[in-house]
Design an enzyme around this catalytic site. Structure first.
Site, PDB file in Angstrom:
ATOM      1  N   ASP A  96      -1.375  -8.208   1.360  1.00  0.00           N
ATOM      2  CA  ASP A  96      -0.126  -8.332   0.613  1.00  0.00           C
ATOM      3  C   ASP A  96       0.227  -9.795   0.379  1.00  0.00           C
ATOM      4  OD1 ASP A  96      -0.013  -5.598   0.767  1.00  0.00           O
ATOM      5  OD2 ASP A  96       1.908  -5.490   1.795  1.00  0.00           O
ATOM      6  N   HIS A 156       0.083   1.147   9.583  1.00  0.00           N
ATOM      7  CA  HIS A 156      -1.223   1.561   9.060  1.00  0.00           C
ATOM      8  C   HIS A 156      -2.088   2.159  10.168  1.00  0.00           C
ATOM      9  CE1 HIS A 156       0.132  -1.948   6.600  1.00  0.00           C
ATOM     10  NE2 HIS A 156      -0.142  -1.106   5.633  1.00  0.00           N
ATOM     11  N   GLY A 204       0.808  -1.203   0.000  1.00  0.00           N
ATOM     12  CA  GLY A 204       0.000   0.000   0.000  1.00  0.00           C
ATOM     13  C   GLY A 204       0.846   1.259   0.000  1.00  0.00           C
ATOM     14  N   SER A 205       0.317   2.296  -0.599  1.00  0.00           N
ATOM     15  CA  SER A 205       0.995   3.594  -0.584  1.00  0.00           C
ATOM     16  C   SER A 205       0.806   4.249   0.779  1.00  0.00           C
ATOM     17  CB  SER A 205       0.448   4.479  -1.696  1.00  0.00           C
ATOM     18  OG  SER A 205       0.711   3.902  -2.957  1.00  0.00           O
ATOM     19  N   GLY A 206       1.530   5.339   0.997  1.00  0.00           N
ATOM     20  CA  GLY A 206       1.487   6.025   2.279  1.00  0.00           C
ATOM     21  C   GLY A 206       2.698   5.765   3.140  1.00  0.00           C
ATOM     22  N   HIS A 207       3.623   4.912   2.632  1.00  0.00           N
ATOM     23  CA  HIS A 207       4.828   4.563   3.404  1.00  0.00           C
ATOM     24  C   HIS A 207       6.092   5.153   2.777  1.00  0.00           C
ATOM     25  CE1 HIS A 207       2.167   1.894   5.448  1.00  0.00           C
ATOM     26  NE2 HIS A 207       1.989   1.115   4.397  1.00  0.00           N
ATOM     27  N   LYS A 211       5.712  -7.836   2.859  1.00  0.00           N
ATOM     28  CA  LYS A 211       5.484  -7.533   4.267  1.00  0.00           C
ATOM     29  C   LYS A 211       4.301  -8.360   4.761  1.00  0.00           C
ATOM     30  CE  LYS A 211       4.926  -3.106   3.924  1.00  0.00           C
ATOM     31  NZ  LYS A 211       4.874  -3.160   2.445  1.00  0.00           N
TER      32      LYS A 211
END
Length: 331
Positions: A110, A219, A54-57, A105
């Site tokens: 995922d 998250h 996921g994006s945001g990392h 991860k």
């Protein structure tokens, strides 16, 4: 919500486009996907290395594309796994006949989606191996996982597996060294504030001004305890003690340390945490071979940090030190 974005629902696409525009000589975007790939891929004689999530990392995961690290990073929507078809396109883009290695991860989405993509790739004749990173010592299970979560220790897997692949290691050799990193890396984090997913428009959770969350996930998943905010030394002591209680590092052993910011933590504060971490390790007779300070795996604009310890040996040290052209990996 205050963010420098255009359409909240297009934020990930805009980000990926902007990343590719920043490094046009190094990377390109696989058409009709959110998968960024090395421009020189596939590379003859080399195992392909794929990661994502996921994006945001950011800078994870596209920031770790480059010679010596990843060949492709597949982005999902914010805090959401990329779909199997996008991961499959990433696998196909870097397969040069030596096989493809996946760094995953340990989050349920995922794991399911990357494993499904691996099965689809194998049906097309591509040999695929994987490692699942589960370095977070805070909790065994969470709202996102079965078993331990994968957090900032994943960056060390990218670096060391990437160096092995760049040096011409076989698929089984890349897997062997990646498995060794996972067995020898531990992390734990804490937060002072939440992050805000653009499409949601509000923070994922609330902490009072005098509160912190210990053991939180990237998250915003709950940690082990919410309690009054403490000093940097107290935070560093608690996180480091829990990490060292979980891994066998003896007097005289060498380690790498990563003090990671979660998106809104000034480097000043990370260095203050590092001061105490180094003192704890020194008192225990543990030798620090390398230290990394900065934002390596974030959680949007969350204020907080994580600490990662990697137990090194004579195989891992030169791979950690091998050259890397990934824009986000800095010593």
């Amino acid at each position: 919500m205050k963010k420098i974005i255009n359409d909240p629902n297009q934020a990930v696409q805009d980000m990926v486009n902007g990343f590719v525009a920043a490094y046009p000589d190094k990377v390109t975007l696989i058409p009709e996907t959110l998968a960024v790939v090395r421009k020189d891929a596939p590379i003859t004689g080399k195992v392909g290395l794929v990661s994502g999530g996921g994006s945001g990392h950011e800078p994870a995961h596209a920031g770790y594309i480059g010679k010596g690290m990843l060949d492709v990073a597949v982005a999902g929507e914010v805090f959401t796994s990329p779909t199997p078809d996008q991961v499959l396109e990433g696998i196909k883009a870097v397969d040069a006949g030596e096989g493809v290695f996946l760094v995953i991860k340990n989050y349920t989405g995922d794991v399911l989606n990357f494993e499904m993509a691996a099965e689809l790739a194998e049906a097309e004749g591509i040999q695929v191996e994987k490692v699942i990173v589960n370095d977070d010592v805070a909790v065994e299970d969470s709202s996102f996982t079965t078993g331990r979560r994968g957090i900032a220790g994943t960056v060390f897997v990218h670096k060391i597996a990437g160096a092995k692949a760049e040096a011409g290691g076989s698929l089984s050799e890349v897997k062997q060294v990646a498995d060794k990193v996972v067995a020898n890396v531990r992390s734990m984090g804490m937060a002072l504030t939440s992050g805000t997913v653009p499409a949601a428009g509000k923070p994922g959770f609330q902490l009072e001004d005098n509160e912190m969350e210990i053991g939180i996930g990237i998250h915003g998943e709950p940690g082990i305890e919410r309690k009054p905010i403490a000093s940097a030394d107290t935070i560093a002591q608690e996180l480091t003690d829990r990490i060292l209680d979980d891994i066998d590092i003896s007097n005289g052993n060498e380690i790498a340390v990563l003090i990671n910011g979660l998106g809104a933590t000034p480097e000043m504060e990370l260095y203050i945490v590092n001061q105490k971490v180094q003192a704890i390790l020194r008192d225990r007779g543990i030798e620090v071979y390398r230290t990394y300070i900065g934002e390596y795996m974030t959680s949007l604009e969350m204020a907080g940090c994580s600490i990662t310890v990697l137990h090194l040996d004579d195989e891992l040290k030169p791979l950690l030190d091998a050259p890397s052209e990934a824009p986000a990996f800095r010593r």
